[in-house]
Design a protein around this motif. Structure first.
Motif, PDB file in Angstrom:
ATOM      1  N   ASP A  32       0.843  -1.207   0.000  1.00 46.97           N
ATOM      2  CA  ASP A  32       0.000   0.000   0.000  1.00 46.97           C
ATOM      3  C   ASP A  32       0.876   1.255   0.000  1.00 46.97           C
ATOM      4  OD1 ASP A  32      -2.345  -1.413  -0.018  1.00 46.97           O
ATOM      5  OD2 ASP A  32      -2.763  -1.181   2.117  1.00 46.97           O
ATOM      6  N   TYR A  33       1.947   1.216   0.789  1.00 48.88           N
ATOM      7  CA  TYR A  33       2.872   2.356   0.830  1.00 48.88           C
ATOM      8  C   TYR A  33       3.444   2.616  -0.573  1.00 48.88           C
ATOM      9  CZ  TYR A  33       7.299   4.728   1.170  1.00 48.88           C
ATOM     10  OH  TYR A  33       8.333   5.584   0.926  1.00 48.88           O
ATOM     11  N   LEU A  34       3.883   1.532  -1.230  1.00 44.37           N
ATOM     12  CA  LEU A  34       4.460   1.691  -2.574  1.00 44.37           C
ATOM     13  C   LEU A  34       3.430   2.269  -3.527  1.00 44.37           C
ATOM     14  CD1 LEU A  34       6.461  -1.645  -2.875  1.00 44.37           C
ATOM     15  CD2 LEU A  34       7.427   0.674  -2.885  1.00 44.37           C
ATOM     16  N   SER A  35       2.214   1.734  -3.469  1.00 46.57           N
ATOM     17  CA  SER A  35       1.236   2.172  -4.463  1.00 46.57           C
ATOM     18  C   SER A  35       0.831   3.627  -4.212  1.00 46.57           C
ATOM     19  CB  SER A  35       0.078   1.189  -4.501  1.00 46.57           C
ATOM     20  OG  SER A  35      -1.058   1.717  -4.001  1.00 46.57           O
ATOM     21  N   LYS A  36       0.895   4.059  -2.957  1.00 48.58           N
ATOM     22  CA  LYS A  36       0.494   5.435  -2.639  1.00 48.58           C
ATOM     23  C   LYS A  36       1.634   6.430  -2.887  1.00 48.58           C
ATOM     24  CE  LYS A  36      -2.072   7.585   1.075  1.00 48.58           C
ATOM     25  NZ  LYS A  36      -1.128   8.100   2.053  1.00 48.58           N
ATOM     26  N   GLN A  37       2.827   6.060  -2.469  1.00 48.04           N
ATOM     27  CA  GLN A  37       3.951   6.999  -2.549  1.00 48.04           C
ATOM     28  C   GLN A  37       4.745   6.877  -3.845  1.00 48.04           C
ATOM     29  OE1 GLN A  37       4.999   9.478  -0.316  1.00 48.04           O
ATOM     30  NE2 GLN A  37       2.946   9.099   0.464  1.00 48.04           N
ATOM     31  N   HIS A  38       4.742   5.692  -4.442  1.00 51.50           N
ATOM     32  CA  HIS A  38       5.593   5.446  -5.616  1.00 51.50           C
ATOM     33  C   HIS A  38       4.759   4.671  -6.643  1.00 51.50           C
ATOM     34  CE1 HIS A  38       8.821   6.527  -2.808  1.00 51.50           C
ATOM     35  NE2 HIS A  38       8.251   5.676  -1.980  1.00 51.50           N
ATOM     36  N   ALA A  39       3.642   5.269  -7.026  1.00 48.27           N
ATOM     37  CA  ALA A  39       2.673   4.572  -7.887  1.00 48.27           C
ATOM     38  C   ALA A  39       3.362   4.055  -9.143  1.00 48.27           C
ATOM     39  CB  ALA A  39       1.537   5.517  -8.265  1.00 48.27           C
ATOM     40  N   ALA A  47      -3.453  -6.747  -5.446  1.00 49.24           N
ATOM     41  CA  ALA A  47      -4.525  -6.077  -4.688  1.00 49.24           C
ATOM     42  C   ALA A  47      -4.183  -4.611  -4.450  1.00 49.24           C
ATOM     43  CB  ALA A  47      -4.751  -6.791  -3.359  1.00 49.24           C
ATOM     44  N   ALA A  48      -2.883  -4.314  -4.334  1.00 51.17           N
ATOM     45  CA  ALA A  48      -2.455  -2.917  -4.141  1.00 51.17           C
ATOM     46  C   ALA A  48      -2.266  -2.200  -5.480  1.00 51.17           C
ATOM     47  CB  ALA A  48      -1.162  -2.888  -3.323  1.00 51.17           C
ATOM     48  N   GLY A  49      -2.522  -2.888  -6.577  1.00 51.58           N
ATOM     49  CA  GLY A  49      -2.465  -2.248  -7.900  1.00 51.58           C
ATOM     50  C   GLY A  49      -1.062  -2.046  -8.442  1.00 51.58           C
ATOM     51  N   LEU A  50      -0.115  -2.870  -7.996  1.00 54.28           N
ATOM     52  CA  LEU A  50       1.267  -2.692  -8.465  1.00 54.28           C
ATOM     53  C   LEU A  50       1.588  -3.644  -9.618  1.00 54.28           C
ATOM     54  CD1 LEU A  50       2.857  -2.495  -4.921  1.00 54.28           C
ATOM     55  CD2 LEU A  50       2.809  -0.615  -6.577  1.00 54.28           C
ATOM     56  N   PRO A  51       2.247  -3.147 -10.674  1.00 54.09           N
ATOM     57  CA  PRO A  51       2.672  -4.046 -11.750  1.00 54.09           C
ATOM     58  C   PRO A  51       3.747  -5.018 -11.250  1.00 54.09           C
ATOM     59  CG  PRO A  51       3.447  -1.787 -12.149  1.00 54.09           C
ATOM     60  CD  PRO A  51       2.637  -1.752 -10.885  1.00 54.09           C
ATOM     61  N   GLN A  52       3.790  -6.207 -11.886  1.00 55.98           N
ATOM     62  CA  GLN A  52       4.751  -7.226 -11.416  1.00 55.98           C
ATOM     63  C   GLN A  52       5.497  -7.877 -12.562  1.00 55.98           C
ATOM     64  OE1 GLN A  52       3.060  -9.894  -8.290  1.00 55.98           O
ATOM     65  NE2 GLN A  52       1.307  -8.539  -8.399  1.00 55.98           N
ATOM     66  N   GLN A  53       6.666  -8.340 -12.248  1.00 56.43           N
ATOM     67  CA  GLN A  53       7.491  -9.123 -13.172  1.00 56.43           C
ATOM     68  C   GLN A  53       8.035 -10.310 -12.383  1.00 56.43           C
ATOM     69  OE1 GLN A  53       8.431  -8.611 -16.348  1.00 56.43           O
ATOM     70  NE2 GLN A  53       8.333  -6.404 -16.801  1.00 56.43           N
ATOM     71  N   THR A  54       8.486 -11.348 -13.105  1.00 51.14           N
ATOM     72  CA  THR A  54       9.114 -12.462 -12.383  1.00 51.14           C
ATOM     73  C   THR A  54      10.580 -12.569 -12.777  1.00 51.14           C
ATOM     74  OG1 THR A  54       8.434 -13.996 -14.111  1.00 51.14           O
ATOM     75  CG2 THR A  54       7.012 -13.860 -12.178  1.00 51.14           C
ATOM     76  N   TYR A  55      11.387 -13.030 -11.836  1.00 54.61           N
ATOM     77  CA  TYR A  55      12.780 -13.350 -12.161  1.00 54.61           C
ATOM     78  C   TYR A  55      12.987 -14.848 -12.001  1.00 54.61           C
ATOM     79  CZ  TYR A  55      13.527 -13.019  -7.020  1.00 54.61           C
ATOM     80  OH  TYR A  55      13.444 -13.168  -5.658  1.00 54.61           O
ATOM     81  N   ALA A 101      14.672  -2.153 -13.450  1.00 51.38           N
ATOM     82  CA  ALA A 101      14.893  -0.709 -13.644  1.00 51.38           C
ATOM     83  C   ALA A 101      15.165  -0.042 -12.300  1.00 51.38           C
ATOM     84  CB  ALA A 101      13.652  -0.093 -14.297  1.00 51.38           C
ATOM     85  N   PRO A 102      15.874   1.103 -12.334  1.00 53.07           N
ATOM     86  CA  PRO A 102      16.130   1.815 -11.069  1.00 53.07           C
ATOM     87  C   PRO A 102      14.816   2.106 -10.343  1.00 53.07           C
ATOM     88  CG  PRO A 102      17.357   2.826 -12.862  1.00 53.07           C
ATOM     89  CD  PRO A 102      16.473   1.789 -13.490  1.00 53.07           C
ATOM     90  N   GLY A 103      14.790   1.841  -9.045  1.00 51.91           N
ATOM     91  CA  GLY A 103      13.573   2.100  -8.257  1.00 51.91           C
ATOM     92  C   GLY A 103      12.596   0.940  -8.231  1.00 51.91           C
ATOM     93  N   ASP A 104      12.827  -0.083  -9.054  1.00 49.00           N
ATOM     94  CA  ASP A 104      11.963  -1.269  -8.983  1.00 49.00           C
ATOM     95  C   ASP A 104      12.223  -1.974  -7.642  1.00 49.00           C
ATOM     96  OD1 ASP A 104      11.020  -0.803 -11.506  1.00 49.00           O
ATOM     97  OD2 ASP A 104      11.930  -2.584 -12.441  1.00 49.00           O
ATOM     98  N   VAL A 105      11.205  -2.666  -7.178  1.00 48.95           N
ATOM     99  CA  VAL A 105      11.327  -3.420  -5.931  1.00 48.95           C
ATOM    100  C   VAL A 105      11.516  -4.896  -6.264  1.00 48.95           C
ATOM    101  CG1 VAL A 105      10.004  -4.213  -3.921  1.00 48.95           C
ATOM    102  CG2 VAL A 105      10.067  -1.777  -4.498  1.00 48.95           C
ATOM    103  N   VAL A 106      12.497  -5.531  -5.635  1.00 47.49           N
ATOM    104  CA  VAL A 106      12.748  -6.956  -5.879  1.00 47.49           C
ATOM    105  C   VAL A 106      12.482  -7.731  -4.592  1.00 47.49           C
ATOM    106  CG1 VAL A 106      14.444  -8.693  -6.566  1.00 47.49           C
ATOM    107  CG2 VAL A 106      14.432  -6.442  -7.673  1.00 47.49           C
ATOM    108  N   LEU A 107      11.482  -8.586  -4.637  1.00 46.93           N
ATOM    109  CA  LEU A 107      11.123  -9.372  -3.461  1.00 46.93           C
ATOM    110  C   LEU A 107      12.016 -10.610  -3.386  1.00 46.93           C
ATOM    111  CD1 LEU A 107       7.564 -10.081  -2.217  1.00 46.93           C
ATOM    112  CD2 LEU A 107       9.327 -11.778  -2.026  1.00 46.93           C
ATOM    113  N   LEU A 108      12.694 -10.754  -2.245  1.00 42.49           N
ATOM    114  CA  LEU A 108      13.581 -11.900  -2.029  1.00 42.49           C
ATOM    115  C   LEU A 108      13.156 -12.619  -0.749  1.00 42.49           C
ATOM    116  CD1 LEU A 108      16.558  -9.621  -2.737  1.00 42.49           C
ATOM    117  CD2 LEU A 108      16.245 -11.715  -4.055  1.00 42.49           C
ATOM    118  N   HIS A 109      13.334 -13.932  -0.728  1.00 43.72           N
ATOM    119  CA  HIS A 109      13.022 -14.691   0.477  1.00 43.72           C
ATOM    120  C   HIS A 109      14.326 -14.796   1.265  1.00 43.72           C
ATOM    121  CE1 HIS A 109       9.323 -16.760  -1.510  1.00 43.72           C
ATOM    122  NE2 HIS A 109       9.768 -15.805  -2.319  1.00 43.72           N
TER     123      HIS A 109
END
Ligand code: LMR
Length: 396
Positions: free
Chosen positions: A112-119, A139-147, A170-178
């Motif tokens: 939610d923070y990302l979608s509000k502050q960094h749409a 659900a938060a409306g953020l585009p996604q990619q897979t690696y 790309a710069p500023g993209d978020v990468v989810l890691l476990h």
């Protein structure tokens, strides 16, 4: 209003538990949802949790609201668990923490923070990942990619494929890691691979979002934070979502946190103020009980030591079940080499079973595993492991 509402599909993980509960067959086996079972097939309340609850009942003075982001001391203890005593992120001001309802709550607050502050920020998730990850970011409306992540051919990490995918971030993209105990594969990067991952993310100007749901279930509390610390040494902005469902056994208490590391204490404070807005309009402030248990344990040297002991017992039991499962499969005449299951970490194993085999396991043998072939090894017991191996042998 409701006449044309269609029935939604069941959740790919929790929906299986609902179906399992309704299954009348005796001897049914549920290895879908990630829940630890002891030798008696129970998901126990840790003894140290019982002790913390006794103390809480005795000393609790109020049921007044928690602050929107929870108690500052809870946040400090969470960061100490993540980074270790004395680390600059524990009290130095660059890292801030909000107490959330479970790790899922932490992920949703971050989303939610990302979608509000960094749409429009793209979130990259591993292929495969926990099935709820894409649902939360969608659900938060953020585009996604897979690696790229899992290498089916050798049941290990496709590190070159992963790095090649991350080169496209790309710069500023978020990468989810476990952080550890990758869900669903059980395959984690080595320290050397974490260094390479961190280097690529730093070069790309990406922001890691580390999902840390199994700290202590892999190799140990500190060992499991190795990747996080490598990332934190090379990148100066990151999100970390903690869950205490597994390592404290607090599944139904919904206890977790989101921590943000920013470039300076002033920036961190600004981010926390925005996280609080996301929380206030969602669940207002966190449920107290689970967080109070975690704070009571982590804030007391003796209780913390007892917790580490119980956590080690759970970790060792899962490792024993991995070995026993591989042995049972061989004993039931399964020819395929499943020895990789012993190398994987945490609750889950990617068995390599196909969708059809998973369906036959459920229909013909009352064995429930997730559609991807993910098996919850932590749900195996001395009693169910034999029938389970037999059922798998039959569907192979
Ligand atoms: C799982 O993956 O089984 C656990 O994280 C529980 C859940 O909420 O899906």
């Amino acid at each position: 209003m409701f006449d044309n509402v269609q029935i939604a599909p069941p959740d790919p993980i929790l929906g299986l538990s609902e179906a399992f509960a309704k299954d009348p067959r005796p001897g049914k086996i549920n290895l879908s949802v990630g829940v630890f079972k002891d030798a008696a097939g129970k998901t126990p309340v840790l003894a140290v949790v019982k002790e913390a609850e006794r103390r809480l009942v005795e000393h609790e003075q109020t049921k007044g609201y928690k602050p929107i982001s929870g108690d500052p001391e809870y946040g400090r203890l969470v960061r100490e668990l993540l980074f270790g005593t004395g680390h600059e992120f524990v009290s130095g001001g660059r890292a801030v923490t909000a107490h959330t309802p479970g790790g899922t709550g932490g992920l949703r607050v971050a989303a939610d923070y990302l979608s509000k502050q960094h749409a429009g920020t793209t979130v990259w998730v591993s292929d495969p990942t926990w099935v709820n990850h894409p649902q939360i970011f969608a659900a938060a409306g953020l585009p996604q990619q897979t690696y790229k992540y899992f290498d089916k051919a050798n049941n290990g990490l496709d590190i070159e494929g992963m790095l090649a995918s991350l080169e496209k971030v790309a710069p500023g993209d978020v990468v989810l890691l476990h952080a550890c105990c990758h869900n669903p594969s059980g395959v984690d990067p080595t320290a050397e691979q974490w260094q390479r991952i961190a280097d690529v993310l730093a070069q790309r100007g990406a922001v890691p979002l580390v999902d840390f749901a199994y700290q202590g279930f892999g190799d140990g509390i500190e060992e499991d934070a190795r990747g996080l610390k490598i990332l934190a040494s090379k990148l100066n902005e990151l999100f970390i979502c903690s869950s205490f469902s597994k390592n404290f056994g607090l599944y139904n208490e919904r206890t977790g946190a989101v921590t943000v590391v920013a470039k300076s204490p002033a920036v961190a404070d600004a981010v926390l103020s925005q996280l609080k807005i996301c929380i206030r309009v969602n669940y207002s402030n966190p449920p107290a009980h689970g967080g109070s248990i975690v704070s009571t344990i982590l804030g007391d040297a003796e209780l913390r030591q007892r917790w580490e002991g119980e956590l080690a017992q759970m970790r060792e039991r899962i490792a024993q079940m991995r070995t026993a499962f591989v042995r049972e499969l061989a004993a039931k005449g399964v020819q395929r080499d499943f020895s990789f299951i012993e190398q994987q970490k945490g609750m889950f194993s990617f068995s390599g079973l196909t969708k059809e085999q998973v369906e036959r396991l459920r229909a013909d043998h009352a064995v429930y595993v997730v559609g991807s072939g993910r098996i919850n090894v932590a749900g195996m017991t001395e009693t169910n492991i034999g029938p389970l191996a037999e059922a798998i042998a039959a569907v192979l």
